[in-house]
Design an enzyme around this catalytic site. Sequence first.
Site, PDB file in Angstrom:
ATOM      1  N   CYS A  21       0.845  -1.187   0.000  1.00 40.52           N
ATOM      2  CA  CYS A  21       0.000   0.000   0.000  1.00 40.52           C
ATOM      3  C   CYS A  21       0.883   1.240   0.000  1.00 40.52           C
ATOM      4  CB  CYS A  21      -0.936   0.021   1.213  1.00 40.52           C
ATOM      5  SG  CYS A  21      -0.068   0.168   2.789  1.00 40.52           S
ATOM      6  N   CYS A  24       3.399   1.772   2.841  1.00 40.38           N
ATOM      7  CA  CYS A  24       4.695   1.098   2.716  1.00 40.38           C
ATOM      8  C   CYS A  24       5.687   1.997   1.983  1.00 40.38           C
ATOM      9  CB  CYS A  24       4.546  -0.219   1.953  1.00 40.38           C
ATOM     10  SG  CYS A  24       3.402  -1.394   2.689  1.00 40.38           S
ATOM     11  N   ASP A 441       8.260  29.285 -32.345  1.00 43.96           N
ATOM     12  CA  ASP A 441       9.413  29.638 -33.159  1.00 43.96           C
ATOM     13  C   ASP A 441       9.074  29.306 -34.617  1.00 43.96           C
ATOM     14  OD1 ASP A 441      12.272  30.270 -33.648  1.00 43.96           O
ATOM     15  OD2 ASP A 441      12.342  28.160 -34.212  1.00 43.96           O
TER      16      ASP A 441
END
Length: 750
Positions: A21, A24, A441
């Site tokens: 989970c 952890c 550009d």
Amino acid sequence: MTKPATDTASEVELVIGGMTCASCAARIEKKLNRMAGVTATVNYATEKAKVSYDGEITVRDLIATVEKTGYSAQEPVPEEPDGENEPVDHELRTLRERLITATLLAVPVVAMAMIPALQFEYWQWLSLTLAAPVVTYAGWPFHKAAFTNARHGAATMDTLISVGTLAAFGWSLWALFLGTAGTPGMTHPFELTIARGDGAGNIYLEAAAGVTAFILAGRYFEARSKRKAGAALRALLELGAKDVTVLRADGSEQTFPVGELTVGARFVVRPGEKIATDGTVVEGSSAVDASMLTGESVPVEVAQGDAVTGATVNAGGRLVVEATRVGSDTQLARMAKLVEDAQNGKAAAQRLADRISAVFVPIVIALALGTFGFWLGNGAGPTAAFTAAVAVLIIACPCALGLATPTALLVGTGRGAQLGILIKGPEVLESTRRVDTIVLDKTGTVTTGRMTLLAVHTADSTDEAEVLRLAGALEHASEHPIARAVAEGALEKLGALPAPEDFANVPGLGVQGIVEEHAVLVGRERLLAEWAMELPVELARSKAAAEASGRTAIAVAWDGEARAVLEVADAVKETSAEAITRLRALGLTPILLTGDNGAVARAVAREVGIAPEDVIAEVLPQDKVDVVKRLQGEGRSVAMVGDGVNDAAALAQADLGLAMGTGTDAAIEAGDLTLVRGDLRAAADAIRLARRTLGTIRSNLFWAFAYNVAALPLAAAGLLNPMLAGAAMAFSSVFVVGNSLRLRSFRAAR
């Protein structure tokens, strides 16, 4: 709190095992960051830790710290050529076996508890017989993880599940052996109400078995979904060729693994084969299918001198390619690295969720104890109090919080890679939401970046094909960009060109020579004037109109007479106008930025649909950053699209930098999003995908938080049966992952 790494910091990626989970992941991250000179990020969804550390720390020290925390760690092991990840597949198989066992045994236990007609004499003992393997064997991963965490003074989701299911199972054992639940004919009321009162005959074997089965199901489908979420990156890594046929100096061919290929080596690519690595075509011509890297379905024609990319497919003739990049330097490898780095990152929202998950479990345990004490103190009896406490333990799973961001990021970045869009990290997503102005550009982004012959204006009685043949032949001997444009235009329309004689370059004016016994001049009007020639009125008008549109006009004359005017310009890409329309639809104001003069810039802007007031021309390369800063100073959030070295600083300054992958390494490094194909429409697709990924993350977090906010009070109020709580908890994680997987359906606009 994480500590900044030193200037001499090294980086390593560790594969973490045993996480169940988000708590952890938070624990491991906290332990690693407590080490001096270490900065770590642990991702639950990818099961990896990205760690920066200084010279005094070793990888072995990092692994030892993870192992002391109760988990495993190792450096990544390359996958087998078939792409199978054996540890993951073994984990899925084991999980599936436990799930099947739990389901087969838990279904009759739940059925007997819910349906009074099935409650025969001593049915409780059959329930115990069936439930025991579910709680012990099928639920063993939860109990093992809870025990390991307890040894390290920690609690995770597994603690909640283990304590909840063992408590329900233990209570049932006590009721069966010491209470009245084992009495023949004793029924088990399934519905839970706080007012039901005490009763030692109540057993909760269906809760213990059902919760275990539901949570195993949720974890199995979650694991499968995470595997699917990472499929795009694995597919990207597997795109490359496995073998290569090298052409030796004596003309012989030898095949060996692509990993042995070196820069400068020449290799053969036959029709239908993958190009082994990045290189330059030295012999042959063909069409190359680059769809797997760029998302562009139309094959690209290549010939001698053209660059090709590894992992693309030769769809036409035989090619001989000289390797220019190998191994980790190839475009494919760099794409994979960018995607993986992005998937291992964390957005600000996810860091908040991780912090909540880290303290969530102890709070839930305290809340469960408080719930038990509250109902016991209010006279509800130990059975009702116990049931409510178990429901609180089961329902409060922080997994959905932990999966909300990484699974969406995993799927979104993977899908982007399939479409030729590389997202550098989770922080980029927030930038795409805010931008309202996009600076483009001109050269190489809106235009092709190379001069092209656009029109031929001829004098009366002059044949266009003859103009192209004579002018093209003469210009073919020159290396000037305008000359190349004329020669390529002539070659495209006529094929082979005659060879010129007495060719001469006239600096600053043009070229002259003899072609098919004609004295030919190609260049500025002044070159013709030196030979006492003038443009006829109609050609003079064509020249003036071309120059007013920002194009370059060159004159063609032969045998003492001006014959034609050629229009040459940096051509606008066919898709640029459509791309501008799409960018406007996303709420962005496009601005054209160029070093060219105003007439050229306005002509390009007019062609693609950019307003004249949104054109910024005659800007020096070093001043592009100042333009972006000025726009930001006006309160705008600025995105910048560029492809050259001179764009790198502006891309870095912009709130969101989009680098064309057809451009330079410096531009790609500075950008936040990389567009592998040189199509400006990809910029709109990239912003759409990033915004949709961000939206998915936000919806995941909303539902994950809403689930806990709504479910915990219901459980504490005694309105949720523990088994239903387990089903709801498992569903929340599966829902979040499933919502993220919807990103796989994202399509680039066409």
